[in-house]
Write a protein that holds these residues in place. Structure first.
Motif, PDB file in Angstrom:
ATOM      1  N   ASP A  98       3.970  20.995 -36.978  1.00 23.98           N
ATOM      2  CA  ASP A  98       3.242  20.793 -38.224  1.00 23.98           C
ATOM      3  C   ASP A  98       1.936  20.063 -37.922  1.00 23.98           C
ATOM      4  O   ASP A  98       1.883  19.221 -37.033  1.00 23.98           O
ATOM      5  N   HIS A 147      -7.013  17.043 -25.463  1.00 29.60           N
ATOM      6  CA  HIS A 147      -7.375  16.672 -26.840  1.00 29.60           C
ATOM      7  C   HIS A 147      -6.763  15.360 -27.321  1.00 29.60           C
ATOM      8  O   HIS A 147      -6.998  14.957 -28.460  1.00 29.60           O
ATOM      9  N   ARG A 159      -8.082  15.305 -30.988  1.00 30.04           N
ATOM     10  CA  ARG A 159      -9.431  15.722 -31.395  1.00 30.04           C
ATOM     11  C   ARG A 159      -9.350  17.105 -32.018  1.00 30.04           C
ATOM     12  O   ARG A 159      -8.779  18.029 -31.433  1.00 30.04           O
ATOM     13  N   LEU A 200     -10.579  20.557 -32.573  1.00 34.49           N
ATOM     14  CA  LEU A 200     -11.438  21.439 -31.774  1.00 34.49           C
ATOM     15  C   LEU A 200     -11.626  22.775 -32.471  1.00 34.49           C
ATOM     16  O   LEU A 200     -10.857  23.131 -33.367  1.00 34.49           O
ATOM     17  N   ASP A 255      -2.995  21.471 -27.896  1.00 34.00           N
ATOM     18  CA  ASP A 255      -1.624  21.837 -28.240  1.00 34.00           C
ATOM     19  C   ASP A 255      -0.634  21.133 -27.313  1.00 34.00           C
ATOM     20  O   ASP A 255      -0.875  20.017 -26.887  1.00 34.00           O
TER      21      ASP A 255
HETATM   22  C1  PZK Z   1      -4.512  23.684 -33.538  1.00 30.01           C
HETATM   23  N1  PZK Z   1      -2.610  24.783 -33.470  1.00 30.01           N
HETATM   24  C2  PZK Z   1      -1.277  25.226 -33.095  1.00 30.01           C
HETATM   25  C3  PZK Z   1       0.235  25.892 -34.891  1.00 30.01           C
HETATM   26  C4  PZK Z   1       0.907  23.344 -35.463  1.00 30.01           C
HETATM   27  C5  PZK Z   1       0.010  23.615 -34.452  1.00 30.01           C
HETATM   28  N2  PZK Z   1      -6.852  19.988 -31.194  1.00 30.01           N
HETATM   29  C6  PZK Z   1      -6.774  20.984 -32.145  1.00 30.01           C
HETATM   30  N3  PZK Z   1      -7.841  21.220 -32.924  1.00 30.01           N
HETATM   31  C7  PZK Z   1      -7.793  22.189 -33.845  1.00 30.01           C
HETATM   32  N4  PZK Z   1      -6.728  22.954 -34.034  1.00 30.01           N
HETATM   33  C8  PZK Z   1      -5.618  22.794 -33.289  1.00 30.01           C
HETATM   34  C9  PZK Z   1      -5.611  21.781 -32.308  1.00 30.01           C
HETATM   35  C10 PZK Z   1      -4.478  21.535 -31.465  1.00 30.01           C
HETATM   36  N5  PZK Z   1      -3.569  21.360 -30.822  1.00 30.01           N
HETATM   37  C11 PZK Z   1      -3.305  23.802 -32.901  1.00 30.01           C
HETATM   38  N6  PZK Z   1      -3.301  25.326 -34.435  1.00 30.01           N
HETATM   39  C12 PZK Z   1      -4.491  24.670 -34.498  1.00 30.01           C
HETATM   40  C13 PZK Z   1      -0.330  24.893 -34.169  1.00 30.01           C
HETATM   41  C14 PZK Z   1       1.134  25.601 -35.891  1.00 30.01           C
HETATM   42  C15 PZK Z   1       1.493  24.314 -36.162  1.00 30.01           C
HETATM   43  F1  PZK Z   1       1.213  22.082 -35.744  1.00 30.01           F
END
Ligand code: PZK
Length: 297
Positions: free
Chosen positions: A19, A79, A97, A99, A221
């Protein structure tokens, strides 16, 4: 799905097992440059969410990911901002962070199985990389191969991307860097795991870049966890047949046994997992963490 009421955060998105929340500043405005990544205890198998959840799964995966980010920090920046998170998600959440994420699933394979094996049997190559004859399910590849896929929406399956499609999406320079880094991460992972009785067959990583356009690729991630990778116990590795999955094998074995009474092909949901299957599965996640890090969970 339970979206938590976390003080100072607002829910933005949920995937199958994780999440995302956004921090909210004192003025009530969303903080634009950070996210809270929360690992749940949810487990999926055969594309179904299992019930009940696996205790400590989210914490094991979060701690493992943080440990890998350290092991990889000379290869690629990551990140992570802080592990100071709300009490309700302590140990299983990381402030990161925000991104601009690349629209490519960066996958590398060090061993042949799954979709890579199917492609090899049809074409003798994987993602355009020719491979030697005679490889079987579980064979070690001469070196890690980059096998990117699309990022499909939740519920849909990712599709292989050709090198030309990746270059069209990212540009040739970024595409080459994503390929190089993804293979280097898996190679480093296996150098470390080899001493500790774990084989990392393949892995999926996610990269992003700073929204201000400064700097290069940032690893995001979770990284080199049983959810993002295929982990095999090294002592059971034997090419020529499907390898037992480190984490989900007890769940899969029970679901497909007569004991569960589940008919997968009938299309209905699986039954509740019995306590012994939940406990054995938790123990495998903890074992993977302890083998790899050498630390007690
Ligand atoms: C980001 N997800 C995967 C999917 C989740 C997570 N540092 C970041 N900056 C912007 N976006 C993401 C991240 C990271 N890590 C990661 N999707 C966007 C994801 C579903 C549920 F909690």
């Amino acid at each position: 799905m339970s979206t938590l009421d976390l003080p100072g955060y607002t829910h933005v998105y949920s995937g199958k097992v994780r999440d995302l929340y956004a921090p909210v500043g004192p003025d009530g405005e969303v903080v634009p440059d950070q996210l809270l990544l929360v690992a749940s205890n949810r487990l999926s198998a055969y594309d179904w969410m299992m019930s009940p959840e696996i205790p400590d799964k989210g914490a094991v995966l979060t701690r493992l990911s943080l440990w890998w980010f350290d092991q990889l920090s000379d290869l690629v920046p990551n990140h992570v901002v802080s592990t100071d998170v709300p009490e309700a998600v302590a140990g299983r959440a990381v402030l990161v962070r925000k991104l601009d994420m690349l629209r490519v699933e960066a996958i590398a394979r060090a061993y042949l199985t799954g979709g890579g094996l199917e492609e090899y049997r049809e074409k003798g190559s994987v993602s355009g990389v020719p491979l030697p004859d005679g490889l079987v399910d579980g064979s070690k590849l001469p070196e890690p191969v980059f096998t990117p896929t699309t990022k499909a929406p939740v519920g849909e399956h990712d599709l292989p991307m050709s090198p030309a499609e990746v270059e069209a999406e990212l540009g040739a320079d970024v595409a080459a860097e994503v390929s190089r880094l993804t293979r280097a991460i898996l190679a480093r992972g296996n150098e470390i795991a080899a001493d500790r009785g774990v084989v990392i067959a393949d892995t999926k990583v996610e990269f992003g870049v700073s929204p201000d356009g400064s700097g290069g690729l940032v690893l995001a991630d979770e990284v080199l966890t049983p959810d993002s990778s295929r982990f095999w116990p090294a002592e059971l590795w034997e090419p020529g047949h499907p390898q037992p999955s480190y984490d989900k094998q007890f769940v899969r074995d029970w679901l497909t046994s007569s004991e569960s009474g589940w008919d997968r092909k009938a299309g209905g949901p699986p039954p509740e997992l019995p306590a012994h299957v939940v406990e054995q599965t938790r123990a495998k996640y903890v074992e993977a963490y302890e083998r790899l890090t050498g630390e007690t969970f």
